[in-house]
Design an enzyme around this catalytic site. Structure first.
Site, PDB file in Angstrom:
ATOM      1  N   CYS A 175       0.820  -1.217   0.000  1.00 27.02           N
ATOM      2  CA  CYS A 175       0.000   0.000   0.000  1.00 27.02           C
ATOM      3  C   CYS A 175       0.852   1.263   0.000  1.00 27.02           C
ATOM      4  CB  CYS A 175      -0.956  -0.006   1.182  1.00 27.02           C
ATOM      5  SG  CYS A 175      -0.145  -0.123   2.796  1.00 27.02           S
ATOM      6  N   HIS A 215      -1.494   1.277   7.491  1.00 22.88           N
ATOM      7  CA  HIS A 215      -1.977   1.202   6.108  1.00 22.88           C
ATOM      8  C   HIS A 215      -1.901   2.593   5.496  1.00 22.88           C
ATOM      9  CE1 HIS A 215      -4.156  -0.263   2.654  1.00 22.88           C
ATOM     10  NE2 HIS A 215      -5.174   0.562   2.862  1.00 22.88           N
TER      11      HIS A 215
END
Length: 425
Positions: free
Chosen positions: A55, A377
């Site tokens: 990510c 994330h």
């Protein structure tokens, strides 16, 4: 030159240099010829597949797709070159291949982003690993800001090497020429080497005297450099001034491609506050003066922005070290809006006459999700050329608004802000 715009902002069309080599195509292409003032094209959005802790890369690549100077340069380069992973510019080739995955919306065509399948651009990561820019095991979570630095450094080095190769070829093939083509039209401080320094062919440092207010002299040090389209798009300079008793003031010009901002102080509530805090004087403990035989003297250091790039990347320092708990994440909200006006007092005194009125437009935000510094994330918001804001979470794309982009959210915190000089959109 119009006040408020640096030489690099004025566009590279006024700075002709030697022809660059096409990446493995055998053609000649001027890597300095792409005009940074090109109007942006509307790019059809596509999601990026996350095949395991990727990510951080996806959240950086999406803003670059919507960064007009970056996208325009590489699309112009693609028209004149072919990509070949066996040549000497693997990272440039990977970026060309990546951007080629995105279609441009033509006039009269529907903007059907749902019709585009997500894809995995792992070849960009692999190209960085092949250049030994990233040494960690694939699949391990990385820091998004660090990844961006590796990516831009690698692209800069490849494009500089290509340009140097053409200069050498030009000297060899030109009878009676005693010196290679020069980039002396560029500011000596433009361009980064692999260590983040401004370098020339020999790595020499320039030193000169400046005369300031009340005829006080200032010793200024700067390292010469070759430029690249990357350094001209993202590269700025800081001026660090040290003042000590009994010695001339000294200044060092240092490069940046993302500007780190300390957001921990209580008075820092907005991005503008963080930029002002960047210039706050600090006392240097244990400073010794050579002019006084190496004895300790009182000294202070103050930082200023010396030159501004067309694309200004602000890195909010959310991860701070605590001697008890180790590295901690700072969840503090720092306010920002869609425009950023640069205050004269954060600029170095020599630069204030050039940058009388500079304004930037926000076009991307990279967020960090999670309570802790380790793991977490990354997602991003991007502004398209039609004025639409999108939130992109790997392969998921959803419409959002400026109000949502700027408001305080508990589920994610802005980590990097991307601004483009208002004349560049």
């Amino acid at each position: 030159m119009r006040p408020g715009v640096s030489e690099s902002m004025a566009g590279s069309s006024a700075r002709q240099a030697a022809d660059g080599l096409a990446a493995g195509s055998g053609k000649a292409y001027d890597v300095h010829s792409a005009d940074l003032v090109l109007h942006g094209r509307l790019v059809r959005a596509r999601g990026l597949i996350n095949n395991g802790n990727m990510c951080f890369m996806n959240a950086i690549l999406q803003p670059l797709v919507h960064c007009v100077p970056f996208y325009s340069f590489f699309k112009a380069l693609a028209l004149n070159t072919g990509h070949n992973f066996r040549n000497t510019t693997p990272l440039t080739d990977a970026v060309l291949l990546f951007l080629n995955e995105f279609d441009e919306v033509q006039a009269g065509q529907p903007d059907l982003r749902q019709a585009q399948d997500a894809f995995a651009p792992e070849y960009v990561y692999d190209a960085l690993r092949s250049r030994k820019k990233i040494d960690s095991i694939k699949g391990r979570q990385e820091d998004a800001e660090e990844f961006l630095g590796f990516l831009l450094d690698g692209l800069h080095e490849e494009l500089v090497r290509v340009d140097r190769a053409v200069e050498v070829a030009s000297v060899v093939s030109t009878k009676g020429v005693e010196s290679s083509p020069s980039h002396s039209g560029a500011a000596p401080s433009d361009g980064l080497n692999s260590n983040g320094d401004y370098m020339n062919g020999t790595g020499e440092t320039d030193t000169w005297f400046e005369v300031g207010k009340k005829n006080r002299t200032l010793v200024t040090r700067n390292t010469d450099a070759q430029t690249s389209p990357i350094s001209r798009i993202f590269g700025g300079r800081m001026r660090s001034v040290v003042k000590s008793g009994g010695s001339k003031d000294s200044a060092t010009l240092e490069p940046f491609q993302s500007l780190p901002l300390d957001i921990a102080p209580g008075h820092v509530r907005t991005i503008e506050d963080a930029l002002v805090n960047l210039t706050a004087p600090e006392t240097l403990e244990g400073f010794t003066s050579s002019a006084r035989g190496g004895t300790r003297v009182e000294a202070t250091k103050q930082n200023y922005i010396e030159s501004l790039p067309p694309v200004l990347i602000l890195h909010l320092k959310r991860f701070i070290y605590d001697s008890v708990g180790g590295t901690q994440k700072l969840h503090k909200h720092v306010g920002y809006s869609s425009t950023l006006k640069i205050r004269p007092d954060i600029l170095s005194p020599p630069s204030r006459t050039l940058y009388k009125s500079v304004e930037y437009t926000l076009f991307a935000i990279v967020y960090h999700h999670g309570r802790f510094a380790a793991g977490g994330h990354y997602t991003c918001d991007v502004l398209r050329q039609n004025g639409e804001w999108l939130h992109i979470d790997d392969d998921e794309i959803s419409a959002t608004s400026l109000d949502e982009v700027a408001r305080d959210r508990r589920d994610r915190q802005p980590y990097m802000l991307f601004f483009v000089h208002s004349d560049k959109r």
